[in-house]
Write a protein that holds these residues in place. Structure first.
Motif, mmCIF file in Angstrom:
data_model
loop_
_atom_site.group_PDB
_atom_site.id
_atom_site.type_symbol
_atom_site.label_atom_id
_atom_site.label_comp_id
_atom_site.label_asym_id
_atom_site.label_seq_id
_atom_site.Cartn_x
_atom_site.Cartn_y
_atom_site.Cartn_z
ATOM 1 N N UNK A 91 -6.743 17.354 -14.385
ATOM 2 C CA UNK A 91 -7.633 18.476 -14.697
ATOM 3 C C UNK A 91 -8.591 18.778 -13.551
ATOM 4 N N UNK A 92 -8.894 17.764 -12.744
ATOM 5 C CA UNK A 92 -9.843 17.932 -11.643
ATOM 6 C C UNK A 92 -9.155 18.161 -10.304
ATOM 7 N N UNK A 93 -7.874 18.488 -10.327
ATOM 8 C CA UNK A 93 -7.141 18.712 -9.084
ATOM 9 C C UNK A 93 -6.228 17.549 -8.757
ATOM 10 N N UNK A 94 -5.924 17.410 -7.493
ATOM 11 C CA UNK A 94 -5.038 16.345 -7.035
ATOM 12 C C UNK A 94 -5.820 15.046 -6.931
ATOM 13 N N UNK A 95 -5.285 14.006 -7.551
ATOM 14 C CA UNK A 95 -5.886 12.675 -7.479
ATOM 15 C C UNK A 95 -4.998 11.808 -6.590
ATOM 16 N N UNK A 96 -5.630 10.974 -5.782
ATOM 17 C CA UNK A 96 -4.917 10.114 -4.846
ATOM 18 C C UNK A 96 -5.008 8.671 -5.310
ATOM 19 N N UNK A 97 -3.890 7.956 -5.191
ATOM 20 C CA UNK A 97 -3.824 6.567 -5.629
ATOM 21 C C UNK A 97 -3.163 5.707 -4.562
ATOM 22 N N UNK A 98 -3.688 4.521 -4.375
ATOM 23 C CA UNK A 98 -3.032 3.491 -3.572
ATOM 24 C C UNK A 98 -2.460 2.491 -4.580
ATOM 25 N N UNK A 99 -1.140 2.331 -4.632
ATOM 26 C CA UNK A 99 -0.544 1.428 -5.616
ATOM 27 C C UNK A 99 -1.120 0.010 -5.580
ATOM 28 N N UNK A 100 -1.437 -0.462 -4.409
ATOM 29 C CA UNK A 100 -1.984 -1.818 -4.310
ATOM 30 C C UNK A 100 -3.312 -1.906 -5.064
ATOM 31 N N UNK A 101 -4.075 -0.822 -5.058
ATOM 32 C CA UNK A 101 -5.364 -0.809 -5.762
ATOM 33 C C UNK A 101 -5.204 -0.612 -7.265
ATOM 34 N N UNK A 102 -4.389 0.359 -7.675
ATOM 35 C CA UNK A 102 -4.316 0.637 -9.120
ATOM 36 C C UNK A 102 -3.573 -0.438 -9.899
ATOM 37 N N UNK A 103 -2.756 -1.234 -9.230
ATOM 38 C CA UNK A 103 -2.032 -2.312 -9.905
ATOM 39 C C UNK A 103 -2.604 -3.692 -9.576
ATOM 40 N N UNK A 104 -3.788 -3.733 -8.983
ATOM 41 C CA UNK A 104 -4.373 -4.991 -8.505
ATOM 42 C C UNK A 104 -4.771 -5.938 -9.628
ATOM 43 N N UNK A 105 -5.202 -5.403 -10.748
ATOM 44 C CA UNK A 105 -5.684 -6.253 -11.839
ATOM 45 C C UNK A 105 -4.969 -5.870 -13.123
ATOM 46 N N UNK A 106 -4.523 -6.856 -13.856
ATOM 47 C CA UNK A 106 -3.866 -6.615 -15.133
ATOM 48 C C UNK A 106 -2.365 -6.465 -14.986
ATOM 49 N N UNK A 107 -1.740 -6.130 -16.119
ATOM 50 C CA UNK A 107 -0.287 -5.978 -16.169
ATOM 51 C C UNK A 107 0.046 -4.500 -16.346
ATOM 52 N N UNK A 108 0.954 -4.021 -15.502
ATOM 53 C CA UNK A 108 1.318 -2.604 -15.479
ATOM 54 C C UNK A 108 2.838 -2.468 -15.424
ATOM 55 N N UNK A 138 0.852 -1.181 0.000
ATOM 56 C CA UNK A 138 0.000 0.000 0.000
ATOM 57 C C UNK A 138 0.891 1.236 0.000
ATOM 58 N N UNK A 139 0.318 2.327 -0.394
ATOM 59 C CA UNK A 139 1.058 3.580 -0.382
ATOM 60 C C UNK A 139 0.124 4.731 -0.674
ATOM 61 N N UNK A 140 0.670 5.921 -0.668
ATOM 62 C CA UNK A 140 -0.105 7.126 -0.955
ATOM 63 C C UNK A 140 0.616 7.915 -2.034
ATOM 64 N N UNK A 141 0.145 7.780 -3.270
ATOM 65 C CA UNK A 141 0.713 8.489 -4.400
ATOM 66 C C UNK A 141 -0.321 9.482 -4.913
ATOM 67 N N UNK A 142 0.153 10.535 -5.560
ATOM 68 C CA UNK A 142 -0.756 11.542 -6.097
ATOM 69 C C UNK A 142 -0.364 11.908 -7.519
ATOM 70 N N UNK A 143 -1.304 12.523 -8.209
ATOM 71 C CA UNK A 143 -1.020 13.144 -9.494
ATOM 72 C C UNK A 143 -1.902 14.378 -9.613
ATOM 73 N N UNK A 144 -1.482 15.303 -10.442
ATOM 74 C CA UNK A 144 -2.250 16.523 -10.673
ATOM 75 C C UNK A 144 -2.950 16.358 -12.005
#
Length: 159
Positions: free
Chosen positions: A18-35, A10-16
């Motif tokens: 068009x809608x502002x700051x978006x928050x991502x948990x790496x465990x969630x965004x990489x949970x399915x598929x190949x990245x 798990x972690x706390x990553x962000x990106x900027x």
């Protein structure tokens, strides 16, 4: 240090966006598929700006044909710097730029390095292929090297 066959933490990553700051948990965004997740020591630095990130943009279509669902670039910079860097290089939406603002995720991976007065805590230069939340391939560069984390190298390993 994280290794092949380990689950992404798990972690706390962000990106900027068009809608502002978006928050991502790496465990969630990489949970399915190949990245692909690759890290650079810093936005706007020479090798990162001239070769590393542009290489992934140039090879984005080939990586997707090789089964990669998303391409992600991480740096220990804030989300505003990452956005400005992406805009300055005109990368569009080929690569998601992720900010590890305080280096905590890089530390959790065991891939942080202290550059001292140059920039403090930064990420080592690496690339990894993540399949369903698990590290399939991990390519960590030696200091001041740029060989195994290149898009071309990763693409070759996926063929």
């Amino acid at each position: 240090m994280i290794k092949e066959n380990d689950q992404i933490p798990n972690g706390a990553l962000t990106s900027k966006g068009d809608l502002g700051i978006q928050h991502y948990d790496p465990r969630e965004i990489f949970a399915k598929g190949r990245h692909v997740l690759f890290a650079v020591p810093g936005a706007f630095t020479p090798t990162c700006s001239e070769k590393h990130l542009p290489g992934y943009v140039e090879n984005a279509e080939a990586l997707k044909k090789a089964g990669v669902q998303s391409i992600n670039c991480l740096a220990v910079n804030d989300a505003f710097v990452m956005k400005a860097w992406g805009d300055s290089l005109g990368i569009g939406d080929q690569v998601r730029l992720l900010s590890d603002g305080n280096g905590a995720f890089s530390e959790a991976l065991g891939l942080a390095t202290d550059t001292g007065a140059f920039g403090g805590i930064r990420s080592k230069r690496y690339a990894m292929v993540i399949e369903d939340g698990v590290v399939e391939h991990l390519f960590v560069e030696d200091d001041k090297q740029f060989e195994v984390s290149k898009a071309e190298y990763v693409l070759e390993k996926l063929k």
